[in-house]
Scaffold this active site. Structure first.
Site, PDB file in Angstrom:
ATOM      1  N   THR A   1       0.803  -1.224   0.000  1.00  0.00           N
ATOM      2  CA  THR A   1       0.000   0.000   0.000  1.00  0.00           C
ATOM      3  C   THR A   1       0.835   1.273   0.000  1.00  0.00           C
ATOM      4  O   THR A   1       0.461   2.275  -0.608  1.00  0.00           O
ATOM      5  CB  THR A   1      -0.928  -0.008   1.245  1.00  0.00           C
ATOM      6  OG1 THR A   1      -1.833  -1.085   1.086  1.00  0.00           O
ATOM      7  CG2 THR A   1      -1.709   1.279   1.386  1.00  0.00           C
TER       8      THR A   1
ATOM      9  N   THR B   1      -0.300 -21.722  20.447  1.00  0.00           N
ATOM     10  CA  THR B   1      -1.636 -21.372  20.930  1.00  0.00           C
ATOM     11  C   THR B   1      -2.367 -20.411  19.985  1.00  0.00           C
ATOM     12  O   THR B   1      -1.743 -19.563  19.353  1.00  0.00           O
ATOM     13  CB  THR B   1      -1.575 -20.773  22.350  1.00  0.00           C
ATOM     14  OG1 THR B   1      -2.893 -20.326  22.707  1.00  0.00           O
ATOM     15  CG2 THR B   1      -0.616 -19.600  22.459  1.00  0.00           C
TER      16      THR B   1
ATOM     17  N   THR C   1       1.628  -4.783   4.181  1.00  0.00           N
ATOM     18  CA  THR C   1       1.460  -5.151   5.601  1.00  0.00           C
ATOM     19  C   THR C   1       0.855  -6.547   5.769  1.00  0.00           C
ATOM     20  O   THR C   1       1.070  -7.180   6.802  1.00  0.00           O
ATOM     21  CB  THR C   1       0.554  -4.141   6.330  1.00  0.00           C
ATOM     22  OG1 THR C   1      -0.721  -4.108   5.688  1.00  0.00           O
ATOM     23  CG2 THR C   1       1.180  -2.763   6.347  1.00  0.00           C
ATOM     24  N   ASP C   2       0.105  -7.017   4.771  1.00  0.00           N
ATOM     25  CA  ASP C   2      -0.669  -8.249   4.984  1.00  0.00           C
ATOM     26  C   ASP C   2       0.196  -9.441   5.404  1.00  0.00           C
ATOM     27  O   ASP C   2      -0.200 -10.212   6.270  1.00  0.00           O
ATOM     28  CB  ASP C   2      -1.463  -8.609   3.711  1.00  0.00           C
ATOM     29  CG  ASP C   2      -2.632  -7.654   3.494  1.00  0.00           C
ATOM     30  OD1 ASP C   2      -2.955  -6.889   4.422  1.00  0.00           O
ATOM     31  OD2 ASP C   2      -3.220  -7.675   2.403  1.00  0.00           O
TER      32      ASP C   2
ATOM     33  N   ASP D   1       1.952  -7.106  -4.462  1.00  0.00           N
ATOM     34  CA  ASP D   1       1.074  -7.010  -3.303  1.00  0.00           C
ATOM     35  C   ASP D   1       1.557  -8.122  -2.373  1.00  0.00           C
ATOM     36  O   ASP D   1       1.871  -9.212  -2.837  1.00  0.00           O
ATOM     37  CB  ASP D   1      -0.369  -7.267  -3.752  1.00  0.00           C
ATOM     38  CG  ASP D   1      -1.351  -7.065  -2.604  1.00  0.00           C
ATOM     39  OD1 ASP D   1      -1.992  -6.007  -2.582  1.00  0.00           O
ATOM     40  OD2 ASP D   1      -1.467  -7.969  -1.748  1.00  0.00           O
ATOM     41  N   SER D   2       1.581  -7.870  -1.077  1.00  0.00           N
ATOM     42  CA  SER D   2       2.234  -8.863  -0.216  1.00  0.00           C
ATOM     43  C   SER D   2       1.440 -10.156  -0.103  1.00  0.00           C
ATOM     44  O   SER D   2       1.946 -11.144   0.420  1.00  0.00           O
ATOM     45  CB  SER D   2       2.567  -8.281   1.147  1.00  0.00           C
ATOM     46  OG  SER D   2       1.446  -8.259   1.972  1.00  0.00           O
ATOM     47  N   SER D   3       0.203 -10.176  -0.585  1.00  0.00           N
ATOM     48  CA  SER D   3      -0.519 -11.458  -0.574  1.00  0.00           C
ATOM     49  C   SER D   3       0.060 -12.413  -1.626  1.00  0.00           C
ATOM     50  O   SER D   3      -0.246 -13.609  -1.622  1.00  0.00           O
ATOM     51  CB  SER D   3      -2.020 -11.245  -0.784  1.00  0.00           C
ATOM     52  OG  SER D   3      -2.242 -10.318  -1.801  1.00  0.00           O
TER      53      SER D   3
ATOM     54  N   THR E   1       2.748  -9.962  14.757  1.00  0.00           N
ATOM     55  CA  THR E   1       1.541 -10.442  14.080  1.00  0.00           C
ATOM     56  C   THR E   1       0.782  -9.205  13.620  1.00  0.00           C
ATOM     57  O   THR E   1       0.744  -8.199  14.338  1.00  0.00           O
ATOM     58  CB  THR E   1       0.652 -11.231  15.081  1.00  0.00           C
ATOM     59  OG1 THR E   1       1.397 -12.340  15.558  1.00  0.00           O
ATOM     60  CG2 THR E   1      -0.625 -11.742  14.438  1.00  0.00           C
TER      61      THR E   1
ATOM     62  N   CYS F   1      -4.204 -18.228  21.179  1.00  0.00           N
ATOM     63  CA  CYS F   1      -4.251 -16.954  21.921  1.00  0.00           C
ATOM     64  C   CYS F   1      -3.123 -16.049  21.439  1.00  0.00           C
ATOM     65  O   CYS F   1      -2.022 -16.512  21.127  1.00  0.00           O
ATOM     66  CB  CYS F   1      -4.060 -17.176  23.412  1.00  0.00           C
ATOM     67  SG  CYS F   1      -5.378 -18.109  24.153  1.00  0.00           S
TER      68      CYS F   1
HETATM   69  N1  ASP Z   1      -2.605  -5.565   0.243  1.00  0.00           N
HETATM   70  C1  ASP Z   1      -1.525  -4.766   0.755  1.00  0.00           C
HETATM   71  C2  ASP Z   1      -0.306  -5.644   0.876  1.00  0.00           C
HETATM   72  O1  ASP Z   1      -0.135  -6.309   1.874  1.00  0.00           O
HETATM   73  C3  ASP Z   1      -1.896  -4.160   2.061  1.00  0.00           C
HETATM   74  C4  ASP Z   1      -0.841  -3.259   2.651  1.00  0.00           C
HETATM   75  O2  ASP Z   1       0.220  -3.012   2.158  1.00  0.00           O
HETATM   76  O3  ASP Z   1      -1.130  -2.761   3.732  1.00  0.00           O
HETATM   77  O4  ASP Z   1       0.490  -5.691  -0.040  1.00  0.00           O
END
Ligand code: ASP
Length: 348
Positions: free
Chosen positions: A16, A280, A92-93, A60-62, A169, A282
């Site tokens: 992002t 866990t 961030t993902d 994209d990090s996904s 996390t 948790c």
């Molecule tokens: N979909 C984005 C990614 O992880 C989200 C982000 O960067 O916050 O690449």
């Protein structure tokens, strides 16, 4: 203290932070890195040198995978001697997975590798990206009185906090404080000044070289239990072809169902030399299987404790150890040994 002679390599992988809105579709798309620079004119005011390395294509990090982790290690390795520190811009993902994975790829790390990104694109007025980027760069350039980097670790810097990467996390898809390190203290907090928690920061042996690793073995599965989990689901996961390691996500301090069929499936898998690590569900606290009867039943099957490992770190560590071609018994032993400050084994 910022070293004015410092050289930092900024590695831009995507996410992002560097996105722009497609006015026709409304979707966020990656933009050219020169836009990032023009959107952060403050970068010109840094009193140390920042060079950039850009992933092509940006991701994209996904879309992240062990291949991309290898590429990141390769970039750091090939530039290691030329820079004082590295900042990696990443979506961030999956940033916690990547930071966990990379932490195992560098043994005796002598330079900072700081991951950051943002929740809002850098071109937006209220972006969190600018502060994250500038402070991450400053941390990567910071030296102590002996001239050593202040934080020679793989970290995530986000929303004023510097966190050990393999302890993090992603916990928030909305607010700016996207990450937490639930079971380990922050490495630093940035306010008017950056306050480092120096007593907990890992120290390498500067008389020795850093060791780079590049192989991951992805023959890993995650089995998250839930009330009513069908026997067929458990059996299917434990019998995936060539599976070598399973991260078993249990309840509370490491408890799971005590049904005969469940325990026997686990026991059979352990006998087939699959390493099953209990973590866990948790966010806070750790696995202590001796505490309750269901946990004790699990122990008897040969499942090992992951103590306070995050799922992200457990997956990364298994991929790293099997990538080193360790035997199942060596993996079992090393999974119960902290290698990069990733876990605390005090379960009394
Ligand atoms: N979909 C984005 C990614 O992880 C989200 C982000 O960067 O916050 O690449």
């Amino acid at each position: 203290m910022i070293d004015v002679n410092a050289h930092v390599l900024l590695i831009y992988t995507g996410g992002t932070i560097g996105m722009i809105e497609n006015l026709e579709t409304g979707a966020l798309e990656p933009f050219n890195f020169s836009h990032l620079r023009s959107n952060v004119p403050e970068m010109k005011r840094l009193n140390f040198q920042v060079d950039t390395y850009i992933f092509d294509p940006l991701i994209d990090s996904s879309e992240i995978s062990p291949d991309k982790w290898r590429e990141m290690v390769e970039v750091v390795k090939s530039h290691y001697d030329d820079y004082d520190g590295f900042v990696i811009l990443h979506g961030t993902d999956t940033m916690s997975y990547t930071a966990s994975a990379l932490s195992f790829m560098f043994e005796n790390l002598t330079k900072p590798i700081i991951f950051t990104g943002s929740q809002l694109p850098i071109g937006k007025l209220r972006t969190d990206g600018k502060e994250n980027l500038i402070t991450a760069l400053e941390i990567a350039a910071d030296k102590d009185v002996d001239g050593h980097p202040v934080v020679p670790e793989v970290c995530i810097y986000f929303q004023n906090l510097l966190l050990r990467g393999n302890r993090t996390t992603k916990v928030n898809a909305e607010n700016f404080n996207a990450f937490t390190s639930a079971n380990f203290t922050n490495l630093a907090e940035a306010g008017v000044t950056i306050r480092y928690n120096t007593s907990v920061i890992l120290r390498p042996d500067y008389s020795k070289e850093v060791v780079f690793y590049e192989s991951f073995d992805d023959c890993i599965a995650v089995l998250k239990i839930f009330p009513g989990i069908p026997a067929g689901v458990v059996s299917a996961i434990l019998n995936v072809e060539n599976i070598k390691g399973v991260v078993l996500e249990t309840y509370g301090s490491g408890n799971a169902l005590t049904d005969e069929w469940f325990l026997s499936e686990l026991e059979k898998a352990v006998k087939r030399d699959i390493v099953i690590v209990n973590v866990t569900q948790c966010l806070y606290g750790l696995v202590a299987m001796h505490r309750y009867e269901p946990g004790q039943d699990l122990l008897k099957t040969g499942v090992i404790s992951g103590y306070d490992l995050t799922t992200e770190a457990a997956i990364a560590k298994l991929m790293y150890l099997f990538g080193l071609k360790k035997s199942p018994s060596e993996v079992r032993q090393l999974m119960q040994t902290p290698l990069r400050g990733e876990m605390n084994m005090d379960d009394d």
